[in-house]
Design a protein around this motif. Sequence first.
Motif, PDB file in Angstrom:
ATOM      1  N   SER A 152      31.606  40.281  42.290  1.00  0.00           N
ATOM      2  CA  SER A 152      32.763  40.807  42.902  1.00  0.00           C
ATOM      3  C   SER A 152      33.919  40.003  42.439  1.00  0.00           C
ATOM      4  O   SER A 152      33.838  39.309  41.419  1.00  0.00           O
ATOM      5  N   GLY A 153      35.031  40.237  42.866  1.00  0.00           N
ATOM      6  CA  GLY A 153      36.221  39.530  42.361  1.00  0.00           C
ATOM      7  C   GLY A 153      36.270  38.094  43.121  1.00  0.00           C
ATOM      8  O   GLY A 153      36.883  36.924  42.628  1.00  0.00           O
ATOM      9  N   GLY A 154      35.340  38.044  43.981  1.00  0.00           N
ATOM     10  CA  GLY A 154      35.397  36.546  44.709  1.00  0.00           C
ATOM     11  C   GLY A 154      34.103  35.510  44.509  1.00  0.00           C
ATOM     12  O   GLY A 154      33.910  34.494  44.934  1.00  0.00           O
ATOM     13  N   GLY A 182      34.226  38.968  38.314  1.00  0.00           N
ATOM     14  CA  GLY A 182      35.358  39.998  38.708  1.00  0.00           C
ATOM     15  C   GLY A 182      36.917  39.238  38.307  1.00  0.00           C
ATOM     16  O   GLY A 182      37.730  39.844  37.827  1.00  0.00           O
ATOM     17  N   LEU A 185      37.505  38.942  34.726  1.00  0.00           N
ATOM     18  CA  LEU A 185      37.947  40.274  34.094  1.00  0.00           C
ATOM     19  C   LEU A 185      39.265  40.451  34.491  1.00  0.00           C
ATOM     20  O   LEU A 185      40.224  41.070  33.759  1.00  0.00           O
ATOM     21  N   ASP A 186      39.548  40.318  35.864  1.00  0.00           N
ATOM     22  CA  ASP A 186      41.040  40.423  36.439  1.00  0.00           C
ATOM     23  C   ASP A 186      41.938  39.500  35.529  1.00  0.00           C
ATOM     24  O   ASP A 186      43.308  40.010  35.280  1.00  0.00           O
ATOM     25  N   GLY A 199      39.650  44.818  36.167  1.00  0.00           N
ATOM     26  CA  GLY A 199      38.118  44.978  35.880  1.00  0.00           C
ATOM     27  C   GLY A 199      37.902  46.395  35.345  1.00  0.00           C
ATOM     28  O   GLY A 199      37.528  46.905  34.288  1.00  0.00           O
ATOM     29  N   PRO A 200      38.447  47.448  36.322  1.00  0.00           N
ATOM     30  CA  PRO A 200      38.029  48.993  35.925  1.00  0.00           C
ATOM     31  C   PRO A 200      38.932  49.306  34.409  1.00  0.00           C
ATOM     32  O   PRO A 200      38.482  50.201  33.708  1.00  0.00           O
ATOM     33  N   GLU A 203      37.257  48.157  31.614  1.00  0.00           N
ATOM     34  CA  GLU A 203      36.196  48.988  31.330  1.00  0.00           C
ATOM     35  C   GLU A 203      36.796  50.303  30.380  1.00  0.00           C
ATOM     36  O   GLU A 203      36.239  50.800  29.454  1.00  0.00           O
ATOM     37  N   GLY A 289      31.923  44.771  43.481  1.00  0.00           N
ATOM     38  CA  GLY A 289      32.895  45.504  42.998  1.00  0.00           C
ATOM     39  C   GLY A 289      32.684  45.764  41.342  1.00  0.00           C
ATOM     40  O   GLY A 289      32.569  46.931  40.841  1.00  0.00           O
ATOM     41  N   VAL A 290      32.029  44.587  40.798  1.00  0.00           N
ATOM     42  CA  VAL A 290      31.963  44.835  39.163  1.00  0.00           C
ATOM     43  C   VAL A 290      30.892  45.671  38.975  1.00  0.00           C
ATOM     44  O   VAL A 290      30.459  46.087  38.023  1.00  0.00           O
ATOM     45  N   GLN A 292      30.225  48.439  39.602  1.00  0.00           N
ATOM     46  CA  GLN A 292      30.742  49.806  39.246  1.00  0.00           C
ATOM     47  C   GLN A 292      31.038  50.073  37.480  1.00  0.00           C
ATOM     48  O   GLN A 292      31.082  51.044  37.152  1.00  0.00           O
ATOM     49  N   ASN A 293      30.574  48.867  37.125  1.00  0.00           N
ATOM     50  CA  ASN A 293      30.819  48.772  35.497  1.00  0.00           C
ATOM     51  C   ASN A 293      29.659  49.299  35.122  1.00  0.00           C
ATOM     52  O   ASN A 293      28.616  49.047  35.118  1.00  0.00           O
ATOM     53  N   CYS A 319      29.904  49.678  46.651  1.00  0.00           N
ATOM     54  CA  CYS A 319      30.216  48.403  45.669  1.00  0.00           C
ATOM     55  C   CYS A 319      31.402  47.581  46.229  1.00  0.00           C
ATOM     56  O   CYS A 319      31.070  46.406  46.197  1.00  0.00           O
ATOM     57  N   GLY A 320      32.650  48.024  46.215  1.00  0.00           N
ATOM     58  CA  GLY A 320      33.792  47.346  46.708  1.00  0.00           C
ATOM     59  C   GLY A 320      33.450  47.333  48.470  1.00  0.00           C
ATOM     60  O   GLY A 320      32.439  47.567  48.948  1.00  0.00           O
TER      61      GLY A 320
HETATM   62  O1  KG4 Z   1      33.757  44.004  45.626  1.00  0.00           O
HETATM   63  P1  KG4 Z   1      35.341  43.706  45.483  1.00  0.00           P
HETATM   64  O2  KG4 Z   1      36.170  45.020  45.817  1.00  0.00           O
HETATM   65  O3  KG4 Z   1      35.633  42.616  46.338  1.00  0.00           O
HETATM   66  C1  KG4 Z   1      36.739  41.586  46.003  1.00  0.00           C
HETATM   67  O4  KG4 Z   1      37.684  41.635  46.515  1.00  0.00           O
HETATM   68  O5  KG4 Z   1      36.172  40.579  45.570  1.00  0.00           O
HETATM   69  O6  KG4 Z   1      35.301  43.758  43.878  1.00  0.00           O
HETATM   70  C2  KG4 Z   1      36.613  43.687  43.186  1.00  0.00           C
HETATM   71  C3  KG4 Z   1      36.461  43.214  41.734  1.00  0.00           C
HETATM   72  C4  KG4 Z   1      37.539  43.112  40.996  1.00  0.00           C
HETATM   73  O7  KG4 Z   1      37.752  41.820  40.146  1.00  0.00           O
HETATM   74  C5  KG4 Z   1      37.546  44.310  40.125  1.00  0.00           C
HETATM   75  O8  KG4 Z   1      38.117  44.023  38.787  1.00  0.00           O
HETATM   76  C6  KG4 Z   1      36.317  44.508  39.909  1.00  0.00           C
HETATM   77  O9  KG4 Z   1      35.629  44.315  40.840  1.00  0.00           O
HETATM   78  N1  KG4 Z   1      35.813  45.895  39.224  1.00  0.00           N
HETATM   79  C7  KG4 Z   1      35.275  46.299  38.197  1.00  0.00           C
HETATM   80  C8  KG4 Z   1      35.075  47.462  37.852  1.00  0.00           C
HETATM   81  N2  KG4 Z   1      35.739  48.011  39.212  1.00  0.00           N
HETATM   82  C9  KG4 Z   1      36.083  46.932  39.933  1.00  0.00           C
HETATM   83  N3  KG4 Z   1      34.985  45.350  37.162  1.00  0.00           N
HETATM   84  C10 KG4 Z   1      34.596  45.969  35.983  1.00  0.00           C
HETATM   85  N4  KG4 Z   1      34.357  47.094  35.878  1.00  0.00           N
HETATM   86  C11 KG4 Z   1      34.713  48.012  36.945  1.00  0.00           C
HETATM   87  N5  KG4 Z   1      34.497  49.172  36.778  1.00  0.00           N
END
Ligand code: KG4
Length: 351
Positions: A152-154, A182, A185-186, A199-200, A203, A289-290, A292-293, A319-320
């Motif tokens: 995820s992002g964290g 994540g 990627l961000d 991230g999205p 992709e 979150g990631v 979803q990639n 996922c998120g």
């Molecule tokens: O699980 P999440 O919602 O929680 C956090 O807040 O940590 O994850 C968000 C992360 C972000 O870094 C976003 O850029 C990434 O997931 N993300 C993706 C995709 N969709 C969301 N990274 C790569 N490809 C994606 N399709």
Amino acid sequence: MLLSIESSCDESALALFNPAKGILWEAIHSQIPTHAKHGGVVPELAVREHLRKLPELLARMQEETGVTFGSEAAEDSISRLAVTVGPGLVGSLAMGMALARALELQYNLPLVGVNHLRAHAFSVFIESHRESPTDFASNFQNLLPHLGLLVSGGNTLLYEIGLSHGAPSVTLLARTVDDAAGEALDKAAKMLGLPYPGGPLIEKIACEGDPAAYQFPIPFRESHGLGFSFSGLKTSLRYKLLAMSAAEVEKEKSNLAASFQSAVVGALALMVRRALKQKNYRSLGVGGGVAQNALLRESLAGLGKDFGIPLLAAKPWHCGDNAGMVAFAAWADAAGVRVVDGFEPALGIAD
Ligand code: KG4
């Protein structure tokens, strides 16, 4: 029926779960538009939005489902509560917990605390339960030991779910030593001039690029252990960009995005393959979150095939951050739930 509340970061979410039927209702309010203009999550704004949105979601849930708060005896009323207690932003966690506490006191219902990371870990089993709630216990046991990747992002974690004294147990195998996948990627997206969360978008533009156009260092490729590191990748991108003109960056954006995405996925897949070689796992999971990639899913599906085990990928809407997984974990991971006596912002997956 169980009502769950999730507010650990920038999503406010509620879900209703009936163990005999599955997730009956769930809704998420994402705060992305609020934070996007600041390039990342602003904790103070997140708190205020949770404060406004959680009661709205509760009213919506009651309006759309007609369910009431009741007792264990009434099957179609809410008889239990679950709330995320950590990890997360203190103020954000506090908003969900305040609502949970208020409902606990008002309706005299039992309340449990859920570890957000374990909820992500269990999110990959929601589909198996949905397909057959009555067979879930035996189907779940047949999937263990399970190797899970949470991205995820964290967080970027590799963990194992096994059984200990008949209850699921979670063991941490590896984590990132610096940035999460994540986050990398961000940050890469930001360097390429793309908005948050990138991230999205990485992709999306990577679809038109060549993943072999640029080389990025895959961390720990030469070592034998498990572990992740993404800050070197990010620095490598920074130096590549510094050596290019603005026009070149614009022209090469999709190639840079494709190459960067490929390196992140390659680093994740490398450790998953290593872990799969170390033990006979009976399933592989990916959540966060990631997850979803599409490239990551494809790559992990290939690994599952190579090792003859199924890939359980969380559904995109699980996922998120979401409350469906919190409700599900409160039930399926009953040994992992906690007494709610204060938030735990730094909780680990195996705590
Ligand atoms: O699980 P999440 O919602 O929680 C956090 O807040 O940590 O994850 C968000 C992360 C972000 O870094 C976003 O850029 C990434 O997931 N993300 C993706 C995709 N969709 C969301 N990274 C790569 N490809 C994606 N399709």
